[in-house]
Design an enzyme around this catalytic site. Structure first.
Site: not given
Ligand SMILES: [Zn+2]
Ligand SMILES: *[C@@H]1O[C@H](CO)[C@@H](O)[C@H](O)[C@H]1NC(C)=O
Ligand SMILES: *[C@@H]1O[C@H](CO)[C@@H](O)[C@H](O)[C@H]1NC(C)=O
Ligand SMILES: *[C@@H]1O[C@H](CO)[C@@H](O)[C@H](O)[C@H]1NC(C)=O
Ligand SMILES: *[C@@H]1O[C@H](CO)[C@@H](O)[C@H](O)[C@H]1NC(C)=O
Length: 308
Positions: A89, A118, A141, A225
């Site tokens: 991911h 991201h 993050h 998520t």
């Molecule tokens: Zn994140």
């Protein structure tokens, strides 16, 4: 969804790969029926909760909060070896739990678990949070949990069990050399489950100078998520991290499990549902003046009332 499925049956030479797993919108297609952001609630009910992340921060609605002092970053300057993984991911760097944060009006000390990113596609928008509708090319993050917990799954049962420090990126003309160790390692982990070790890095390398970390936004939200647990105290820094176009492009060589390019790895913004975003920097003097005037007005109104 049914219509799409029927359409896909008629499309030529499709191989339906059933994906019980969640995915980003960029993975949803006829022959890969994974669960996109619109239907994450099917994976975890929490994804349809009322305090979800990311959100769009509207700067004219933020409230200054003088309790949002600077953070104390413990161990962020120490060098370490960390596992860098393509987890299907995103790319994630596992962190030693000797790295901690406190201050910033957090209720307690939190220890670091990992950071991940991201991003978008071809230098386009890729951040999760937006500011006045603006989406940045990338967002990082750094995920921390309260010191007392053993794992993320334990921490998410606590409304403030997780503290994430979020950083926006901006495209710069020159390369940000501090990111080279991470960026150069991406070519070894293009496929999901691939991992490599980053050596001799420190967290300090990846974030703006401490002096530039005093201005940040704070709100209560969720993991972005599945399982989307509403357990996150968010701190999003105003100062951005520069990366050149070529450095950003290095992330686009990563692949999803279906072999597609790992791009646009962000969840769309979620409704505020009445939540307030607070801000650490500036305007504090202005607000206390307003409060002072208001309290003068209120007390004179009160004394008028008692006099009457
Ligand atoms: Zn994140
Ligand atoms: C990455 O994973 C693929 C598939 O599991 C494997 O064939 C390949 O050797 C791995 N590459 C590295 C550098 O570990
Ligand atoms: C951080 O702030 C210092 C001044 O304290 C400034 O010289 C420097 O350019 C800033 N760095 C970044 C990455 O914003
Ligand atoms: C990655 O590893 C997990 C378990 O460790 C496995 O379930 C999954 O199939 C693997 N994915 C790929 C693409 O190899
Ligand atoms: C899905 O179809 C596209 C073309 O429509 C193809 O490029 C891709 O490899 C297919 N993916 C899978 C997993 O079969």
């Amino acid at each position: 969804m049914l219509l799409a499925a029927v359409f896909c049956l008629f499309a030529s030479s499709v191989k339906i790969v059933s994906g019980a797993d969640w995915c980003y919108q960029s993975q949803v297609s006829c022959n890969y029926t994974c669960t996109g952001p619109e239907v994450w609630a099917a994976v975890s009910e929490d994804c349809s909760g009322r305090s979800q992340s990311p959100v769009n921060i509207m700067t004219r609605k933020i409230l200054p909060d003088e309790r949002l002092t600077s953070f104390e970053l413990i161990g962020y300057q120490e060098t370490f070896h960390g596992r860098l993984t393509n987890n299907g991911h995103t790319v994630q760097l596992d962190l030693p739990t000797t790295m901690k944060i406190k201050g910033g009006n957090l209720p307690t000390t939190y220890k670091a678990l990992q950071f991940h990113l991201h991003w978008g596609k071809n230098g386009g928008p890729g951040s999760e949070h937006t500011i006045d509708g603006e989406q940045f090319p990338m967002e990082m993050h750094i995920v921390h949990i309260k010191e007392e917990y053993e794992s993320l799954s334990q921490a998410v049962r606590d409304r403030s069990g997780v503290a994430v420090l979020g950083f926006f990126f901006q495209e710069s003309k020159s390369a940000n050399k501090k990111f080279d160790p991470l960026i150069n390692a991406l070519k070894y982990i293009t496929e999901p489950n691939n991992s490599t070790t980053l050596t001799g890095v420190s967290l300090e390398m990846f974030i703006p100078h401490k002096d530039n970390m005093t201005k940040y936004f704070r709100y209560d939200g969720s993991l972005t998520t599945p399982n989307c647990a509403e357990a996150v105290v968010w701190s999003l820094f105003e100062n951005t991290i520069p990366l050149s176009r070529n450095q950003l492009a290095a992330f686009y060589q990563l692949l999803y499990p279906d072999g597609k390019q790992m791009v646009n790895t962000y969840r769309p913004v979620q409704p505020m549902n009445g939540r307030q975003v607070y801000y650490s920097g500036g305007h504090v003097a202005l607000v206390s003046t307003v409060l002072l005037i208001m309290s003068v007005l209120v007390s004179s109104a009160l004394s008028l009332h008692t006099a009457g």
